[in-house]
Design a protein around this motif. Structure first.
Motif, PDB file in Angstrom:
ATOM      1  N   GLY A   1      41.282  21.711  31.703  1.00  0.00           N
ATOM      2  CA  GLY A   1      41.562  20.991  30.209  1.00  0.00           C
ATOM      3  C   GLY A   1      43.000  21.774  30.078  1.00  0.00           C
ATOM      4  N   GLU A   2      42.775  22.750  28.742  1.00  0.00           N
ATOM      5  CA  GLU A   2      44.033  23.322  28.134  1.00  0.00           C
ATOM      6  C   GLU A   2      44.155  24.568  28.759  1.00  0.00           C
ATOM      7  OE1 GLU A   2      46.279  22.175  25.846  1.00  0.00           O
ATOM      8  OE2 GLU A   2      45.464  20.280  26.318  1.00  0.00           O
ATOM      9  N   PHE A   3      42.797  25.029  29.520  1.00  0.00           N
ATOM     10  CA  PHE A   3      42.938  26.488  30.010  1.00  0.00           C
ATOM     11  C   PHE A   3      43.750  26.711  31.470  1.00  0.00           C
ATOM     12  CE2 PHE A   3      40.300  29.790  32.441  1.00  0.00           C
ATOM     13  CZ  PHE A   3      40.983  30.924  32.019  1.00  0.00           C
ATOM     14  N   HIS A   4      44.840  27.291  31.465  1.00  0.00           N
ATOM     15  CA  HIS A   4      45.409  27.588  32.723  1.00  0.00           C
ATOM     16  C   HIS A   4      44.956  28.463  33.574  1.00  0.00           C
ATOM     17  CE1 HIS A   4      49.910  27.717  34.010  1.00  0.00           C
ATOM     18  NE2 HIS A   4      49.123  27.329  35.106  1.00  0.00           N
ATOM     19  N   VAL A   5      44.062  28.199  34.504  1.00  0.00           N
ATOM     20  CA  VAL A   5      43.110  29.325  35.037  1.00  0.00           C
ATOM     21  C   VAL A   5      43.795  29.946  36.442  1.00  0.00           C
ATOM     22  CG1 VAL A   5      42.174  27.555  36.639  1.00  0.00           C
ATOM     23  CG2 VAL A   5      41.068  29.582  36.230  1.00  0.00           C
ATOM     24  N   LEU A   6      44.738  28.983  36.863  1.00  0.00           N
ATOM     25  CA  LEU A   6      45.518  29.752  37.994  1.00  0.00           C
ATOM     26  C   LEU A   6      47.122  29.564  37.818  1.00  0.00           C
ATOM     27  CD1 LEU A   6      43.572  28.488  41.091  1.00  0.00           C
ATOM     28  CD2 LEU A   6      43.534  30.841  40.220  1.00  0.00           C
ATOM     29  N   ARG A   7      47.739  30.687  37.899  1.00  0.00           N
ATOM     30  CA  ARG A   7      49.170  30.516  37.604  1.00  0.00           C
ATOM     31  C   ARG A   7      50.125  30.972  38.456  1.00  0.00           C
ATOM     32  NH1 ARG A   7      49.715  31.142  31.482  1.00  0.00           N
ATOM     33  NH2 ARG A   7      47.426  31.248  30.759  1.00  0.00           N
ATOM     34  N   ASN A   8      50.935  29.921  38.927  1.00  0.00           N
ATOM     35  CA  ASN A   8      51.986  30.275  40.146  1.00  0.00           C
ATOM     36  C   ASN A   8      51.391  31.119  41.220  1.00  0.00           C
ATOM     37  OD1 ASN A   8      53.818  28.501  38.447  1.00  0.00           O
ATOM     38  ND2 ASN A   8      54.110  30.467  37.065  1.00  0.00           N
ATOM     39  N   ILE A   9      50.448  30.462  41.873  1.00  0.00           N
ATOM     40  CA  ILE A   9      49.756  31.452  43.102  1.00  0.00           C
ATOM     41  C   ILE A   9      50.503  31.121  44.240  1.00  0.00           C
ATOM     42  CG2 ILE A   9      47.701  31.788  44.480  1.00  0.00           C
ATOM     43  CD1 ILE A   9      47.458  32.742  41.918  1.00  0.00           C
ATOM     44  N   SER A  10      51.299  32.138  44.686  1.00  0.00           N
ATOM     45  CA  SER A  10      51.929  32.056  46.209  1.00  0.00           C
ATOM     46  C   SER A  10      51.545  33.059  46.926  1.00  0.00           C
ATOM     47  CB  SER A  10      53.508  32.115  45.827  1.00  0.00           C
ATOM     48  OG  SER A  10      53.857  31.076  45.079  1.00  0.00           O
ATOM     49  N   ILE A  11      51.009  32.711  48.025  1.00  0.00           N
ATOM     50  CA  ILE A  11      50.504  33.639  49.040  1.00  0.00           C
ATOM     51  C   ILE A  11      50.381  32.899  50.521  1.00  0.00           C
ATOM     52  CG2 ILE A  11      47.980  33.031  48.634  1.00  0.00           C
ATOM     53  CD1 ILE A  11      47.600  36.034  48.969  1.00  0.00           C
ATOM     54  N   GLU A  12      50.436  33.516  51.621  1.00  0.00           N
ATOM     55  CA  GLU A  12      50.495  33.317  52.851  1.00  0.00           C
ATOM     56  C   GLU A  12      49.440  34.094  53.707  1.00  0.00           C
ATOM     57  OE1 GLU A  12      54.176  33.227  55.108  1.00  0.00           O
ATOM     58  OE2 GLU A  12      55.039  31.515  53.814  1.00  0.00           O
ATOM     59  N   VAL A  13      48.302  33.371  54.421  1.00  0.00           N
ATOM     60  CA  VAL A  13      47.570  34.006  54.983  1.00  0.00           C
ATOM     61  C   VAL A  13      47.690  33.834  56.612  1.00  0.00           C
ATOM     62  CG1 VAL A  13      45.003  34.222  55.508  1.00  0.00           C
ATOM     63  CG2 VAL A  13      46.103  33.890  53.379  1.00  0.00           C
ATOM     64  N   MET A  14      47.651  34.835  57.385  1.00  0.00           N
ATOM     65  CA  MET A  14      47.960  34.579  58.909  1.00  0.00           C
ATOM     66  C   MET A  14      46.538  34.269  59.670  1.00  0.00           C
ATOM     67  SD  MET A  14      51.230  35.066  58.945  1.00  0.00           S
ATOM     68  CE  MET A  14      51.615  35.139  60.802  1.00  0.00           C
ATOM     69  N   PRO A  15      46.700  33.790  60.743  1.00  0.00           N
ATOM     70  CA  PRO A  15      45.508  33.604  61.632  1.00  0.00           C
ATOM     71  C   PRO A  15      44.761  35.068  61.904  1.00  0.00           C
ATOM     72  CG  PRO A  15      47.245  32.330  62.454  1.00  0.00           C
ATOM     73  CD  PRO A  15      48.043  33.137  61.349  1.00  0.00           C
TER      74      PRO A  15
END
Length: 256
Positions: free
Chosen positions: A26-40
């Motif tokens: 809704g109006e709640f911004h729960v995740l904000r500009n998440i940038s990440i890489e996960v390696m094998p």
């Protein structure tokens, strides 16, 4: 984790990529500009206060929650509204929840064999053989023909882990897997996850168990108010000699 594992990981492409990912309820911004890489083969442990977006973040990776902005790429497949892409990603991504979510009317072995037979079209003999191997691995083979209601919470969670592994996923997601357990049952479940980490499984683990994070993680990320505030290897994260973001330090002071 040992240096050899890190060297293997370093030569590979990321298996999970998030770029400027945002999520609203809704109006709640729960995740904000998440940038990440996960390696094998990387074990990423996610910590933070309740309501910080940790569980929502990992639920977005297999589309249990839909992100509204940015990119999520899992094993080379971008998550979109394409139903086939979602199905392909879910086939390669196992998930273990806070609650065990076992089918109460099915025996343990039937809980484990259901998805491989339905989704991967395995014959029953193959699925049951694999189920028994996994029950040996989580150290409860004697429970195969019992029903979930006959097991302790720790045993049920180990069945849930075996069920996720039965699909032979490339990635395992754990959403606070010990939060519903009595204290004496926590270690038996964490031991199973730690053994899984040693085999080289790529894992994202949301947890409040800091001792487990210190021992098992290749990298820890701290989330607060929908953002990744800080990340680093556990030896830095828990070192009193490392200067942390003020919010991270406040959190660590409360739980350590």
């Amino acid at each position: 984790m040992e240096d050899g594992k890190q060297q293997v990981m370093a030569g590979d492409e990321p298996i999970i990529i998030c770029r400027d990912m945002n999520k609203w309820f809704g109006e709640f911004h729960v995740l904000r500009n998440i940038s990440i890489e996960v390696m094998p083969q990387e074990v990423l442990v996610i910590i933070g206060p309740s309501g910080s977006g940790k569980s929502t973040f990992i639920r977005c990776i297999n589309r249990l929650e839909e992100h509204q902005d940015g990119q999520i790429i899992v094993d080379g497949i971008e998550l979109s509204h394409d139903v086939q892409n979602i199905a392909d990603i879910r086939r390669e991504t196992g998930m273990v929840f806070q609650q065990f979510n076992l089918f109460p009317h099915l025996t343990v072995i039937d809980n484990i064999t259901l998805a491989p037979m339905k989704v991967r079209h395995w014959a029953r003999d193959k699925a049951e053989q694999r189920a028994m191997e996994l029950l040996e691995r989580v150290e409860i083979p004697e429970q195969a023909f019992k029903y979930p209601g006959q097991l302790s919470g720790g045993q049920q969670q180990r069945v849930a882990i075996a069920r996720a592994l039965a699909m032979e996923p490339k990635i395992m997601l754990f959403d606070e897997p010990t939060s519903a357990l009595d204290p004496e049952m926590i270690k038996e479940v964490l031991d199973v996850i730690e053994e899984l980490a040693r085999t080289g499984m790529t894992m994202l683990v949301v947890t409040h168990e800091m001792g487990f994070a210190r021992e098992v993680a290749d990298r820890i990320i701290f989330m607060d108010m929908g953002r990744i505030v800080e990340e680093g290897p556990p030896e830095n994260f828990f070192s009193p000699d490392i200067e942390h973001h003020p919010r991270t330090q406040e959190f660590l002071d409360q739980i350590l």
